[in-house]
Design a protein around this motif. Structure first.
Motif, PDB file in Angstrom:
ATOM      1  N   ARG A  43       0.840  -1.206   0.000  1.00  0.00           N
ATOM      2  CA  ARG A  43       0.000   0.000   0.000  1.00  0.00           C
ATOM      3  C   ARG A  43       0.874   1.255   0.000  1.00  0.00           C
ATOM      4  O   ARG A  43       0.623   2.204  -0.748  1.00  0.00           O
ATOM      5  CB  ARG A  43      -0.953   0.002   1.198  1.00  0.00           C
ATOM      6  N   ILE A  60      -2.657   9.446   5.355  1.00  0.00           N
ATOM      7  CA  ILE A  60      -3.439   8.502   4.558  1.00  0.00           C
ATOM      8  C   ILE A  60      -3.533   7.154   5.274  1.00  0.00           C
ATOM      9  O   ILE A  60      -4.613   6.568   5.386  1.00  0.00           O
ATOM     10  CB  ILE A  60      -2.827   8.329   3.152  1.00  0.00           C
ATOM     11  N   LEU A  61      -2.408   6.661   5.756  1.00  0.00           N
ATOM     12  CA  LEU A  61      -2.389   5.338   6.379  1.00  0.00           C
ATOM     13  C   LEU A  61      -3.104   5.319   7.726  1.00  0.00           C
ATOM     14  O   LEU A  61      -3.745   4.319   8.070  1.00  0.00           O
ATOM     15  CB  LEU A  61      -0.952   4.834   6.498  1.00  0.00           C
ATOM     16  N   ALA A  63      -5.716   6.988   8.400  1.00  0.00           N
ATOM     17  CA  ALA A  63      -7.142   6.927   8.056  1.00  0.00           C
ATOM     18  C   ALA A  63      -7.559   5.527   7.605  1.00  0.00           C
ATOM     19  O   ALA A  63      -8.721   5.147   7.756  1.00  0.00           O
ATOM     20  CB  ALA A  63      -7.451   7.951   6.968  1.00  0.00           C
ATOM     21  N   GLU A  64      -6.625   4.761   7.065  1.00  0.00           N
ATOM     22  CA  GLU A  64      -6.949   3.447   6.505  1.00  0.00           C
ATOM     23  C   GLU A  64      -6.756   2.287   7.474  1.00  0.00           C
ATOM     24  O   GLU A  64      -7.363   1.233   7.296  1.00  0.00           O
ATOM     25  CB  GLU A  64      -6.100   3.191   5.258  1.00  0.00           C
ATOM     26  N   TYR A  65      -5.881   2.439   8.455  1.00  0.00           N
ATOM     27  CA  TYR A  65      -5.538   1.339   9.354  1.00  0.00           C
ATOM     28  C   TYR A  65      -5.791   1.723  10.805  1.00  0.00           C
ATOM     29  O   TYR A  65      -5.577   2.868  11.186  1.00  0.00           O
ATOM     30  CB  TYR A  65      -4.062   0.939   9.189  1.00  0.00           C
TER      31      TYR A  65
END
Length: 97
Positions: A43, A60-61, A63-65
């Protein structure tokens, strides 16, 4: 190598890569060595196909993990250092530093 929030990182032009399921494989064209990344590393690699700052990657990460922000930033720094050591990314300083 010192990485700060405004440090710009992008995948090197001297590599080719592809997805392998949720992983990624990268070939360094300078030395002919293959590298593999797990799904999270893949990713990050995908995000680095265009220039990003360390802060952008982190945001970004996060928010995703579901991960502790401090641990995530430490892990990103480790991965980016390994990628840089193997000449797979180009790192430059932001003009605002």
């Amino acid at each position: 190598m010192v990485l700060v929030a405004g440090t710009k990182i992008v995948a090197s032009q001297e590599q080719v890569s592809c997805k392998l399921g949720s992983d990624a494989a990268i070939l360094n064209l300078k030395n002919g060595t293959y590298y593999g990344l797990d799904p999270v590393g893949a990713r990050v690699w995908n995000l680095l196909q265009q220039p990003r700052t360390l802060a952008e990657l982190r945001d970004i990460l996060i928010a995703e993990y579901d991960v502790d922000p401090a641990q995530l930033e430490s892990d990103i720094r480790d991965l980016l250092s390994q990628l840089a050591d193997n000449e797979l990314v180009e790192i430059s300083r932001s003009a605002r530093q």
